[in-house]
Design a protein around this motif. Structure first.
Motif, PDB file in Angstrom:
ATOM      1  N   GLU A 252       0.831  -1.214   0.000  1.00 32.80           N
ATOM      2  CA  GLU A 252       0.000   0.000   0.000  1.00 32.80           C
ATOM      3  C   GLU A 252       0.860   1.255   0.000  1.00 32.80           C
ATOM      4  O   GLU A 252       0.567   2.215  -0.711  1.00 32.80           O
ATOM      5  CB  GLU A 252      -0.917   0.003   1.221  1.00 32.80           C
ATOM      6  CG  GLU A 252      -2.021  -1.010   1.152  1.00 32.80           C
ATOM      7  CD  GLU A 252      -2.813  -1.095   2.443  1.00 32.80           C
ATOM      8  OE1 GLU A 252      -2.545  -0.295   3.372  1.00 32.80           O
ATOM      9  OE2 GLU A 252      -3.694  -1.964   2.528  1.00 32.80           O
ATOM     10  N   ARG A 253       1.928   1.257   0.793  1.00 35.93           N
ATOM     11  CA  ARG A 253       2.809   2.427   0.820  1.00 35.93           C
ATOM     12  C   ARG A 253       3.484   2.644  -0.527  1.00 35.93           C
ATOM     13  O   ARG A 253       3.654   3.778  -0.973  1.00 35.93           O
ATOM     14  CB  ARG A 253       3.884   2.263   1.898  1.00 35.93           C
ATOM     15  CG  ARG A 253       3.363   2.485   3.289  1.00 35.93           C
ATOM     16  CD  ARG A 253       4.486   2.447   4.274  1.00 35.93           C
ATOM     17  NE  ARG A 253       5.170   1.156   4.124  1.00 35.93           N
ATOM     18  CZ  ARG A 253       5.921   0.585   5.033  1.00 35.93           C
ATOM     19  NH1 ARG A 253       6.123   1.175   6.170  1.00 35.93           N
ATOM     20  NH2 ARG A 253       6.486  -0.584   4.825  1.00 35.93           N
TER      21      ARG A 253
ATOM     22  N   GLU B 138       0.863   4.149  -2.832  1.00 33.48           N
ATOM     23  CA  GLU B 138       0.583   5.530  -2.477  1.00 33.48           C
ATOM     24  C   GLU B 138       1.738   6.457  -2.839  1.00 33.48           C
ATOM     25  O   GLU B 138       1.533   7.649  -3.063  1.00 33.48           O
ATOM     26  CB  GLU B 138       0.283   5.637  -0.983  1.00 33.48           C
ATOM     27  CG  GLU B 138      -1.032   5.004  -0.604  1.00 33.48           C
ATOM     28  CD  GLU B 138      -1.229   4.924   0.895  1.00 33.48           C
ATOM     29  OE1 GLU B 138      -0.307   5.301   1.645  1.00 33.48           O
ATOM     30  OE2 GLU B 138      -2.310   4.473   1.307  1.00 33.48           O
TER      31      GLU B 138
ATOM     32  N   TYR C 129       0.205  10.000  -9.481  1.00 36.53           N
ATOM     33  CA  TYR C 129      -1.165   9.705  -9.879  1.00 36.53           C
ATOM     34  C   TYR C 129      -1.236   9.171 -11.306  1.00 36.53           C
ATOM     35  O   TYR C 129      -1.952   8.205 -11.579  1.00 36.53           O
ATOM     36  CB  TYR C 129      -2.033  10.962  -9.743  1.00 36.53           C
ATOM     37  CG  TYR C 129      -3.428  10.769 -10.276  1.00 36.53           C
ATOM     38  CD1 TYR C 129      -4.360  10.022  -9.575  1.00 36.53           C
ATOM     39  CD2 TYR C 129      -3.804  11.316 -11.499  1.00 36.53           C
ATOM     40  CE1 TYR C 129      -5.627   9.817 -10.074  1.00 36.53           C
ATOM     41  CE2 TYR C 129      -5.073  11.119 -12.006  1.00 36.53           C
ATOM     42  CZ  TYR C 129      -5.988  10.371 -11.284  1.00 36.53           C
ATOM     43  OH  TYR C 129      -7.237  10.183 -11.782  1.00 36.53           O
TER      44      TYR C 129
ATOM     45  N   ARG D  24      -0.175   5.526 -11.444  1.00 37.78           N
ATOM     46  CA  ARG D  24      -1.198   4.651 -10.865  1.00 37.78           C
ATOM     47  C   ARG D  24      -2.363   4.491 -11.820  1.00 37.78           C
ATOM     48  O   ARG D  24      -2.921   3.409 -11.956  1.00 37.78           O
ATOM     49  CB  ARG D  24      -1.692   5.210  -9.530  1.00 37.78           C
ATOM     50  CG  ARG D  24      -0.707   4.968  -8.412  1.00 37.78           C
ATOM     51  CD  ARG D  24      -1.286   5.345  -7.102  1.00 37.78           C
ATOM     52  NE  ARG D  24      -1.163   6.789  -6.942  1.00 37.78           N
ATOM     53  CZ  ARG D  24      -1.783   7.500  -6.026  1.00 37.78           C
ATOM     54  NH1 ARG D  24      -2.595   6.930  -5.178  1.00 37.78           N
ATOM     55  NH2 ARG D  24      -1.603   8.797  -5.950  1.00 37.78           N
TER      56      ARG D  24
ATOM     57  N   SER E 104      -9.054   5.553  -9.091  1.00 37.61           N
ATOM     58  CA  SER E 104      -8.986   6.833  -8.384  1.00 37.61           C
ATOM     59  C   SER E 104     -10.263   7.035  -7.584  1.00 37.61           C
ATOM     60  O   SER E 104     -11.302   6.455  -7.884  1.00 37.61           O
ATOM     61  CB  SER E 104      -8.819   7.977  -9.391  1.00 37.61           C
ATOM     62  OG  SER E 104      -9.948   8.053 -10.228  1.00 37.61           O
TER      63      SER E 104
END
Length: 67
Positions: A43-44, A47, A51, A54, A61
């Motif tokens: 997860e880190r 993150e 953007y 991802r 989103s």
């Protein structure tokens, strides 16, 4: 040519049930801790990505305009 195999289970030294349960408990607890740590690490990493990157790999989103 035929091969015949026989399997005879090996008897181990007598163990108490509590010792077996304790080892399973420790192993399961350790496995859960390791899995949680790996999930949090993933997860880190996600993150930490920009953007646009991802979005390119298919990460959803957050959309506030859901109907």
């Amino acid at each position: 040519m035929a091969i015949a195999l026989q399997h005879h289970p090996v008897r181990h030294a007598a163990r108490s049930r509590d010792a077996g349960n304790l080892s399973h408990l420790v192993r399961d607890t350790y496995g859960r801790i390791a899995a949680a740590w790996q999930r949090r690490r993933a997860e880190r990493e996600l993150e930490g990505m920009p953007y646009d990157l991802r979005k390119d790999i298919g990460f959803r989103s957050f959309d506030t305009n859901t109907q």
